[in-house]
Scaffold this motif. Structure first.
Motif, mmCIF file in Angstrom:
data_model
loop_
_atom_site.group_PDB
_atom_site.id
_atom_site.type_symbol
_atom_site.label_atom_id
_atom_site.label_comp_id
_atom_site.label_asym_id
_atom_site.label_seq_id
_atom_site.Cartn_x
_atom_site.Cartn_y
_atom_site.Cartn_z
ATOM 1 N N LYS A 244 0.823 -1.196 0.000
ATOM 2 C CA LYS A 244 0.000 0.000 0.000
ATOM 3 C C LYS A 244 0.868 1.262 0.000
ATOM 4 N N GLN A 245 0.239 2.380 -0.372
ATOM 5 C CA GLN A 245 0.962 3.650 -0.470
ATOM 6 C C GLN A 245 0.894 4.460 0.821
ATOM 7 N N GLY A 246 0.582 3.837 1.911
ATOM 8 C CA GLY A 246 0.414 4.561 3.161
ATOM 9 C C GLY A 246 -1.000 5.099 3.281
ATOM 10 N N VAL A 247 -1.177 6.159 4.063
ATOM 11 C CA VAL A 247 -2.495 6.772 4.214
ATOM 12 C C VAL A 247 -2.647 7.867 3.155
ATOM 13 N N CYS A 248 -3.856 8.016 2.630
ATOM 14 C CA CYS A 248 -4.056 8.921 1.495
ATOM 15 C C CYS A 248 -5.262 9.833 1.696
ATOM 16 N N THR A 249 -5.174 11.021 1.116
ATOM 17 C CA THR A 249 -6.303 11.930 1.003
ATOM 18 C C THR A 249 -6.723 11.922 -0.459
ATOM 19 N N VAL A 250 -7.910 11.458 -0.741
ATOM 20 C CA VAL A 250 -8.372 11.324 -2.123
ATOM 21 C C VAL A 250 -9.170 12.561 -2.527
ATOM 22 N N ILE A 251 -8.846 13.094 -3.689
ATOM 23 C CA ILE A 251 -9.630 14.204 -4.236
ATOM 24 C C ILE A 251 -10.214 13.744 -5.569
ATOM 25 N N ALA A 252 -11.409 14.213 -5.887
ATOM 26 C CA ALA A 252 -12.135 13.700 -7.040
ATOM 27 C C ALA A 252 -11.627 14.268 -8.368
ATOM 28 N N GLU A 253 -10.813 15.292 -8.316
ATOM 29 C CA GLU A 253 -10.377 15.935 -9.556
ATOM 30 C C GLU A 253 -9.395 15.060 -10.329
ATOM 31 N N LYS A 254 -9.539 15.068 -11.660
ATOM 32 C CA LYS A 254 -8.698 14.229 -12.517
ATOM 33 C C LYS A 254 -7.427 14.946 -12.958
ATOM 34 N N ASP A 255 -7.518 16.250 -13.171
ATOM 35 C CA ASP A 255 -6.393 17.009 -13.723
ATOM 36 C C ASP A 255 -6.135 18.270 -12.904
ATOM 37 N N PHE A 256 -4.953 18.820 -13.108
ATOM 38 C CA PHE A 256 -4.568 20.101 -12.510
ATOM 39 C C PHE A 256 -4.251 21.076 -13.637
#
Length: 208
Positions: free
Chosen positions: A41-53
């Motif tokens: 696993k990549q550790g703990v994550c904060t997921v955001i719904a946006e696909k691009d910046f």
């Protein structure tokens, strides 16, 4: 004297064989199996719904929670934030509403993880490594659905967590993150016995 030496030698071989048996149902083997799974696993994550910046989010209304999350990540230095006026088309025609544009910073690139999702790629910011501290207990292995399995209760923690994940604003915006980086987190796993020893059920389904 020779007889004693032979007996001691056989005992030692038996003991070593028992210690090296990866198929045995034991806390040590189960701890290793759970740890092997968590290491992927990549550790703990904060997921955001946006696909691009960059991306834009309205300040109020339906997406206000997403705005609060992105703002918290901006305060943490992972995103930049620029206040803008957005045009939204509704039943009454076009409306001008306050919002913000967010973009990725160099610091944010260090923690960014992009994964494929059901509705397209999703972006996350991840940090830390899971560490199993102990296996509390487990069920006696039993045959289910053609395999031998055991249910395990364990305790883990997350090491090397970046400072941004500890900020109150980030933890408020992402409540799950706050619960995951506690000093001790209880978890459960289903382990399956294979020809190579015990592995997590999810790793078994993926072929190891």
């Amino acid at each position: 004297m020779k007889l004693k030496i032979v007996i001691l030698g056989v005992s030692a071989v038996v003991a070593l064989t028992g210690c090296g048996n990866s198929k045995e149902a034991s806390k040590g083997n189960f701890k290793a199996a759970v740890q092997a799974h968590l290491d992927k696993k990549q550790g703990v994550c904060t997921v955001i719904a946006e696909k691009d910046f960059p991306f834009s989010v309205e300040k109020e209304g339906f997406l206000r929670d997403r705005y609060a999350q992105a703002s918290a990540l901006a305060e943490a230095g992972l995103l930049t934030k620029t206040d803008i006026t957005m045009t939204v088309t509704g039943l009454g025609g076009n409306q001008q509403i306050p919002g913000a544009e967010f973009n990725l910073t160099e610091e944010g690139k260090k923690f960014r993880l992009t994964e494929a999702g059901v509705l397209g790629p999703t972006n996350s910011f991840c940090t830390g490594k899971f560490k199993v501290s102990e296996v509390k207990n487990y069920t006696e292995p039993s045959d289910q659905m053609g395999v031998k399995m055991s249910r395990v209760n364990y305790v883990s923690s997350v090491e090397d967590v970046a400072d941004w994940a500890k900020l109150p604003g980030v933890q408020k915006a992402f409540p799950r993150l706050a619960s995951e980086i506690k000093p001790q987190v209880e978890g459960q796993a289903v382990l399956i016995l294979t020809s190579e020893g015990w592995i997590h059920e999810k790793d078994f389904r993926k072929g190891g």
